[in-house]
Design an enzyme around this catalytic site. Structure first.
Site, short mmCIF file in Angstrom:
data_model
loop_
_atom_site.label_atom_id
_atom_site.label_comp_id
_atom_site.label_asym_id
_atom_site.label_seq_id
_atom_site.Cartn_x
_atom_site.Cartn_y
_atom_site.Cartn_z
N ASP A 36 31.98 -6.29 -11.89
CA ASP A 36 31.52 -7.60 -11.42
C ASP A 36 30.60 -7.48 -10.21
OD1 ASP A 36 33.41 -6.70 -9.73
OD2 ASP A 36 34.68 -8.48 -9.78
N HIS A 239 9.23 12.16 -13.33
CA HIS A 239 10.12 11.04 -12.98
C HIS A 239 11.45 11.56 -12.43
CE1 HIS A 239 7.72 8.25 -15.87
NE2 HIS A 239 7.12 8.44 -14.73
N ASP A 256 7.15 10.21 -3.91
CA ASP A 256 6.50 9.06 -4.54
C ASP A 256 7.38 7.86 -4.23
OD1 ASP A 256 5.47 7.08 -6.18
OD2 ASP A 256 5.26 8.36 -7.95
N ASP A 267 2.68 1.56 -3.77
CA ASP A 267 3.05 2.71 -4.60
C ASP A 267 2.26 3.91 -4.08
OD1 ASP A 267 3.70 4.47 -6.62
OD2 ASP A 267 2.70 3.35 -8.23
N HIS A 346 -0.62 13.04 -17.01
CA HIS A 346 -0.53 11.58 -16.97
C HIS A 346 -1.90 11.00 -16.65
CE1 HIS A 346 -0.60 11.71 -12.56
NE2 HIS A 346 0.35 12.63 -12.60
N HIS A 350 -2.78 2.74 -12.58
CA HIS A 350 -2.34 1.53 -13.27
C HIS A 350 -2.61 0.36 -12.36
CE1 HIS A 350 1.15 1.90 -10.57
NE2 HIS A 350 1.17 3.17 -10.90
N HIS A 357 3.92 -1.42 -12.06
CA HIS A 357 2.99 -1.27 -13.18
C HIS A 357 2.62 -2.70 -13.55
CE1 HIS A 357 4.60 2.98 -14.26
NE2 HIS A 357 4.04 2.92 -13.08
N GLU A 380 -3.99 8.14 -8.75
CA GLU A 380 -2.92 9.12 -8.55
C GLU A 380 -3.03 10.37 -9.41
OE1 GLU A 380 0.92 7.80 -10.16
OE2 GLU A 380 0.06 5.81 -10.43
N TYR A 384 0.64 19.94 -11.88
CA TYR A 384 2.05 20.36 -11.90
C TYR A 384 2.15 21.72 -12.59
CZ TYR A 384 1.93 15.37 -11.21
OH TYR A 384 1.59 14.12 -10.75
N ARG A 402 0.91 15.50 -6.32
CA ARG A 402 0.26 14.24 -6.70
C ARG A 402 -0.15 13.56 -5.40
NH1 ARG A 402 3.71 12.55 -9.98
NH2 ARG A 402 5.04 11.15 -8.79
N GLU A 404 -1.37 9.79 -4.34
CA GLU A 404 -1.51 8.44 -4.91
C GLU A 404 -1.82 7.41 -3.84
OE1 GLU A 404 2.11 6.84 -6.71
OE2 GLU A 404 0.90 5.41 -7.86
#
Ligand code: GLY
Ligand code: MN
Ligand code: MN
Length: 435
Positions: A36, A239, A256, A267, A346, A350, A357, A380, A384, A402, A404
């Site tokens: 709950d 991710h 990130d 972002d 990638h 975006h 996004h 970005e 890698y 990266r 960004e």
């Protein structure tokens, strides 16, 4: 956000809809985390965009040209007992007084009132598929009218995708929205500076995450997505979300993390050495990603199309990978065969706005969208190189980088909202040395 900005958006949408239409938007439901316990409430972005109303169990209705009220809100009734447990409610009177509703009713009365509003309207603007239970209610109201056609009550004949119209509006940020996005970006940039100052061998990924959260929360912002704080091998997991490992000297740390301020997201990704000094191999790869980031940002300007920043990043990264000896061959051929995707898998960005996004089409028909002032996007690029990558010298292993930034298309070019987060490697080393 000033109240009249929401009113202006409603007017704009109603003009696009035309007079014989009606729009219906439900608020986001409360979401349960476990048993709950609920998640902190976050309003549906479309609903917020048109209402500024931040409660669940609400429905907004726009009825252009209606004599009595064109903007109607259904909301929870005031209830002292429930408000003691769950917090304040505006109630119908508050919805009229504070949120500009021409009329407002208890949400419990909606089944009684809504069919009457739908009656004799030709088109319903509604977003199907986001809240399936509410979809059923809307269909139920329309079908209910159908059964009464003999009594002269006519149901709407057409459903139109509201998201399509609304998301094109949301793609273009107003001056007030850009001001919020600037604040969101500045808070996140400070958080990244804080992470750089804090970072040292022996600290952990979750401690770095705590530093980020501290900066967000102390400026009345919260995360806009679960932060990625990945050291060493984890910097190569796009991710990565565990954020539970110790940080080791000689490794890079990829962070990130962006925040949400008054419903607007930032972002940012920055990558820096755990011990404060880039190794020669780390710096060599970093310089390539930084050059790609800068080349891509240079392509953000009105008249260019959506994919131009990505194409610029791909050119720089492919040439850089060849120079580093990680790809072999001629650059144009390697671009054509997408060989770079082994290390840069990638896209370069975006749309960014209320959603990280964000909404908005990337193509119109078969053509990439042309950039116009007021659009906001991320840039970005990354490289890698996990350990064990075939044919890659060991000094490059576990380098995930990266960089960004958040960028607004302006009349003459671009504004980088995230410029306060250092990305020049010398600047990063200097900041980390000061601690
Ligand atoms: N943090 C999500 C992204 O960079 O797209
Ligand atoms: Mn992003
Ligand atoms: Mn990101």
């Amino acid at each position: 956000m000033a109240r009249d900005e929401f009113a202006r958006r409603r007017r704009q949408l109603m003009k696009l809809m035309g007079r014989d239409s009606i729009a219906i938007l439900p608020a986001a439901p409360v979401r349960v985390r476990n048993n709950d316990v609920e998640y902190a409430y976050r309003q549906d972005s479309d609903f917020h965009y048109l209402t500024g109303f931040n409660e669940p169990e609400a429905v907004a209705v726009l009825v252009p040209g209606r004599a009595k009220a064109q903007y109607i809100l259904f909301v929870r009734e005031r209830n002292p007992l429930r408000e003691t447990w769950d917090g304040r409610r505006a109630g119908p009177a508050g919805a009229r007084r504070d949120y500009g509703a021409g009329d407002a009713f208890p949400i419990a009365d909606m089944d009684e009132i809504l069919p009457g509003l739908l009656e004799n309207r030709a088109r319903v603007y509604y977003t199907m598929g986001v809240y399936p239970e509410f979809d059923q209610r809307v269909v139920g109201w329309v079908n209910g009218l159908r059964t009464q056609a003999r009594n002269g009550r006519h149901p709407p004949g057409e459903f139109v995708a509201l998201d399509h119209v609304l998301h094109d509006m949301r793609l273009f940020k107003s001056r007030a929205e850009l001001e919020l996005m600037r604040t969101s970006a500045h808070i996140a940039a400070r958080a990244h500076q804080r992470a750089m100052r804090f970072c040292r061998p022996g600290a952990t990924e979750y401690q770095v995450m705590a530093e980020l959260l501290h900066e967000f929360r102390s400026h009345d912002a919260d995360t806009s997505y679960h932060p990625i704080v990945g050291g060493g091998a984890n910097s190569c997991i796009l991710h990565y979300r565990e954020n539970d490992q110790p940080l080791r000297s000689g490794d890079l740390l990829l962070v990130d993390a962006g925040c949400e301020y008054r419903c607007y997201a930032s972002d940012i990704t920055r990558t820096f050495p755990v011990n404060g000094r880039f190794s020669p191999a780390q710096r060599a790869v970093y310089e390539v990603v930084l050059e790609a980031n800068r080349a891509a940002i240079a392509r953000v300007r009105p008249g260019n199309h959506w994919n131009e920043p990505h194409e610029a990043a791909v050119r720089v990264i492919t040439a850089g990978l060849v120079k580093l000896g990680l790809l072999k061959g001629r650059v144009p051929a390697l671009i054509r065969s997408e060989a770079y995707r082994r290390f840069f898998m990638h896209r370069t960005g975006h749309w960014l706005g209320m959603d990280v996004h964000d909404v908005g089409d990337y193509k119109i028909g078969d053509e990439w969208r042309v950039l116009e002032p007021g659009m906001v996007m991320t840039v970005e690029p990354g490289i890698y190189i996990p350990a064990g990558a075939r044919g890659v010298p060991k000094r490059f292993h576990n380098i995930g980088i990266r960089i960004e930034d958040d960028v607004v298309v302006t009349k003459r070019g671009a504004e980088v909202l995230t410029a306060r987060a250092p990305k020049d490697p010398d600047q990063i080393e200097a900041l980390m040395a000061r601690g």
